[in-house]
Design a protein around this motif. Sequence first.
Motif, PDB file in Angstrom:
ATOM      1  N   ARG A   1     -32.967 -23.552  -3.521  1.00  0.00           N
ATOM      2  CA  ARG A   1     -33.989 -24.570  -3.337  1.00  0.00           C
ATOM      3  C   ARG A   1     -34.445 -24.691  -1.884  1.00  0.00           C
ATOM      4  NH1 ARG A   1     -35.799 -27.366  -7.877  1.00  0.00           N
ATOM      5  NH2 ARG A   1     -37.325 -27.885  -6.305  1.00  0.00           N
ATOM      6  N   ASN A   2     -33.502 -24.681  -0.940  1.00  0.00           N
ATOM      7  CA  ASN A   2     -33.890 -25.027   0.428  1.00  0.00           C
ATOM      8  C   ASN A   2     -34.613 -23.920   1.170  1.00  0.00           C
ATOM      9  OD1 ASN A   2     -32.132 -27.266  -0.155  1.00  0.00           O
ATOM     10  ND2 ASN A   2     -32.244 -27.674   2.036  1.00  0.00           N
ATOM     11  N   VAL A   3     -34.031 -22.711   1.146  1.00  0.00           N
ATOM     12  CA  VAL A   3     -34.595 -21.636   1.965  1.00  0.00           C
ATOM     13  C   VAL A   3     -36.024 -21.334   1.541  1.00  0.00           C
ATOM     14  CG1 VAL A   3     -34.447 -19.161   2.355  1.00  0.00           C
ATOM     15  CG2 VAL A   3     -32.451 -20.586   2.734  1.00  0.00           C
TER      16      VAL A   3
ATOM     17  N   GLY B   1     -39.214 -33.355   2.094  1.00  0.00           N
ATOM     18  CA  GLY B   1     -39.932 -32.278   1.414  1.00  0.00           C
ATOM     19  C   GLY B   1     -39.079 -31.485   0.448  1.00  0.00           C
ATOM     20  N   HIS B   2     -37.762 -31.614   0.554  1.00  0.00           N
ATOM     21  CA  HIS B   2     -36.856 -30.870  -0.325  1.00  0.00           C
ATOM     22  C   HIS B   2     -36.497 -31.721  -1.545  1.00  0.00           C
ATOM     23  CE1 HIS B   2     -36.225 -27.414   2.197  1.00  0.00           C
ATOM     24  NE2 HIS B   2     -35.794 -28.135   3.213  1.00  0.00           N
ATOM     25  N   VAL B   3     -36.818 -31.192  -2.716  1.00  0.00           N
ATOM     26  CA  VAL B   3     -36.600 -31.954  -3.955  1.00  0.00           C
ATOM     27  C   VAL B   3     -35.134 -32.367  -4.087  1.00  0.00           C
ATOM     28  CG1 VAL B   3     -36.724 -31.841  -6.463  1.00  0.00           C
ATOM     29  CG2 VAL B   3     -38.535 -30.806  -5.070  1.00  0.00           C
TER      30      VAL B   3
ATOM     31  N   GLU C   1     -37.173 -25.271  14.535  1.00  0.00           N
ATOM     32  CA  GLU C   1     -37.506 -26.706  14.445  1.00  0.00           C
ATOM     33  C   GLU C   1     -37.173 -27.249  13.058  1.00  0.00           C
ATOM     34  OE1 GLU C   1     -41.576 -27.555  15.452  1.00  0.00           O
ATOM     35  OE2 GLU C   1     -41.466 -26.217  17.168  1.00  0.00           O
ATOM     36  N   THR C   2     -37.490 -26.462  12.049  1.00  0.00           N
ATOM     37  CA  THR C   2     -37.257 -26.925  10.682  1.00  0.00           C
ATOM     38  C   THR C   2     -35.766 -27.047  10.402  1.00  0.00           C
ATOM     39  OG1 THR C   2     -39.355 -26.008   9.977  1.00  0.00           O
ATOM     40  CG2 THR C   2     -37.741 -26.393   8.260  1.00  0.00           C
ATOM     41  N   ASN C   3     -34.973 -26.182  11.045  1.00  0.00           N
ATOM     42  CA  ASN C   3     -33.524 -26.367  10.946  1.00  0.00           C
ATOM     43  C   ASN C   3     -33.067 -27.612  11.692  1.00  0.00           C
ATOM     44  OD1 ASN C   3     -32.685 -24.272   9.296  1.00  0.00           O
ATOM     45  ND2 ASN C   3     -32.522 -22.801  10.973  1.00  0.00           N
TER      46      ASN C   3
ATOM     47  N   TYR D   1     -36.198 -34.938   9.262  1.00  0.00           N
ATOM     48  CA  TYR D   1     -37.278 -35.721   8.651  1.00  0.00           C
ATOM     49  C   TYR D   1     -37.897 -34.952   7.485  1.00  0.00           C
ATOM     50  CZ  TYR D   1     -41.510 -38.708   8.823  1.00  0.00           C
ATOM     51  OH  TYR D   1     -42.541 -39.563   8.540  1.00  0.00           O
ATOM     52  N   HIS D   2     -37.860 -33.601   7.593  1.00  0.00           N
ATOM     53  CA  HIS D   2     -38.479 -32.798   6.533  1.00  0.00           C
ATOM     54  C   HIS D   2     -37.629 -32.749   5.266  1.00  0.00           C
ATOM     55  CE1 HIS D   2     -35.790 -29.366   7.284  1.00  0.00           C
ATOM     56  NE2 HIS D   2     -36.264 -28.868   6.167  1.00  0.00           N
ATOM     57  N   GLU D   3     -36.450 -33.399   5.283  1.00  0.00           N
ATOM     58  CA  GLU D   3     -35.669 -33.423   4.034  1.00  0.00           C
ATOM     59  C   GLU D   3     -36.419 -34.154   2.921  1.00  0.00           C
ATOM     60  OE1 GLU D   3     -31.300 -32.913   3.916  1.00  0.00           O
ATOM     61  OE2 GLU D   3     -31.372 -34.231   5.673  1.00  0.00           O
TER      62      GLU D   3
ATOM     63  N   GLU E   1     -38.162 -23.266   0.022  1.00  0.00           N
ATOM     64  CA  GLU E   1     -39.060 -24.373   0.392  1.00  0.00           C
ATOM     65  C   GLU E   1     -39.323 -24.383   1.894  1.00  0.00           C
ATOM     66  OE1 GLU E   1     -37.805 -27.398  -3.278  1.00  0.00           O
ATOM     67  OE2 GLU E   1     -36.861 -27.631  -1.323  1.00  0.00           O
ATOM     68  N   ASP E   2     -38.290 -24.109   2.692  1.00  0.00           N
ATOM     69  CA  ASP E   2     -38.485 -24.088   4.145  1.00  0.00           C
ATOM     70  C   ASP E   2     -39.474 -23.009   4.562  1.00  0.00           C
ATOM     71  OD1 ASP E   2     -36.860 -26.227   4.917  1.00  0.00           O
ATOM     72  OD2 ASP E   2     -35.056 -24.991   4.866  1.00  0.00           O
ATOM     73  N   VAL E   3     -39.387 -21.835   3.922  1.00  0.00           N
ATOM     74  CA  VAL E   3     -40.343 -20.763   4.255  1.00  0.00           C
ATOM     75  C   VAL E   3     -41.766 -21.223   3.940  1.00  0.00           C
ATOM     76  CG1 VAL E   3     -41.086 -18.404   3.734  1.00  0.00           C
ATOM     77  CG2 VAL E   3     -38.643 -18.911   3.968  1.00  0.00           C
TER      78      VAL E   3
HETATM   79 FE   FE2 Z   1     -35.276 -27.551   5.090  1.00  0.00          FE
END
Ligand code: FE2
Length: 406
Positions: A333-335, A211-213, A201-203, A207-209, A337-339
């Motif tokens: 940064r992404n992986v 959350g990524h700085v 889902e996160t992939n 919308y969760h972008e 934060e996604d975890v």
């Molecule tokens: Fe992400």
Amino acid sequence: MSRTAQEWEERPAVPEGHFVDSRIYTDPLIFNEETQKIFNKTWKFACHVSEIPEIGDYRTFDHAGYPLIAIRSDDGEVRCFVNSCSHRSSVILDAPAGTAKNLTCPFHLWSYDTRGNCVHITRPEGYEEAGICKANRGLRQVRAETMLGLVFVNLDDSAGSLADYIGDGLETFSEILGTHELEVFHYHRVVMSANWKQWHETNMELYHEWGHVVNRTTSVAVKGYHDRMWKLYTNGHGTLEPLAVQYKNYPGWEDRAQKMLPGLTEGEFRVVDLFPNTTLIARSTALRIDTSTPIAPGKTLVEYRGLGIKGESPEDRAMRQKHHNQFWGPLGRNVSEDVLFVEKVERANRHRAAKHGIIARREGGRGQDDEVVRSFYREWKRQMRRDPEDITQLVDAPSISATGSN
Ligand SMILES: [Fe+2]
């Protein structure tokens, strides 16, 4: 206004298909059913052909609870076998990767060739009375098919072809994957405390972008970001129209304007999510493939691969590795934060503190619309014959999922 316990339990007042019951992430019965109804029957990304280029090269992995081997056979074909000896069932190969002329079980030294034929039984005369011999003790072969250098396997001998399963799902990656020979230059794996669907889902949902700085400035703020349309394919796959990401918006980062992968333009971002659990992401100069292996309802192994052009110069490779790792390396940064994101969801789901997940964003099928997540759950419902809103009873098989929003 805050809500009482009873109000917290109530079905969200949203249209059908716009939320899920959080028990789909935690219920052991659902987890076991997913293994039987989805993973035992669906094509699963195993590895890239560059990981097993020479005869005898192999990769081992688990899928649907089965230990498997993908190997380059002596006729050049990629084959897959259950990694279990035909004698007393022992796993044969332990290493995650290697090269072997024959596959020899360490237990009693039975041995198999790269096509799965049994070629050695230790002191075979002892089996003559019982009728056991090399001819009837080959390995169990598992279907393996390759598309654009991607090796997929399927435990179900009666499943349709990989081509039928993927359909047009890889059209936005065909030039990237199919123009030059690529090779895997990066591999790492993470065991995370989250359900496999949370990761996928996160992939899928952008919308969760927020959350990524990095993504806030390089992507969400870019003109046209919210205008891109999702395209849904059959079988639960989906892709999004490309975007020219502005990497230089993040302090210290450089443009991605040179040595792009085939078919990609400056800064271009593409993504395709393949049901049930594989995602390809291209960021102009770098390509990532990730795929998950469910371990338990709240535990998932995710494998990450980064790919570059085979034979490229050390300078080009160093650039590509840098661009890959900025986002997707273990300290990218992404992986990381996604975890964190999915483990936070799992922590609230685990003991039913959370009751529902909302997938109700509608933006006309654009950018941060949840339609691709809803499409995933329509396919999940079709294969599971359970409604993700109410998992308590089986439902009639719904019709094939939607075939695209454009
Ligand atoms: Fe992400």
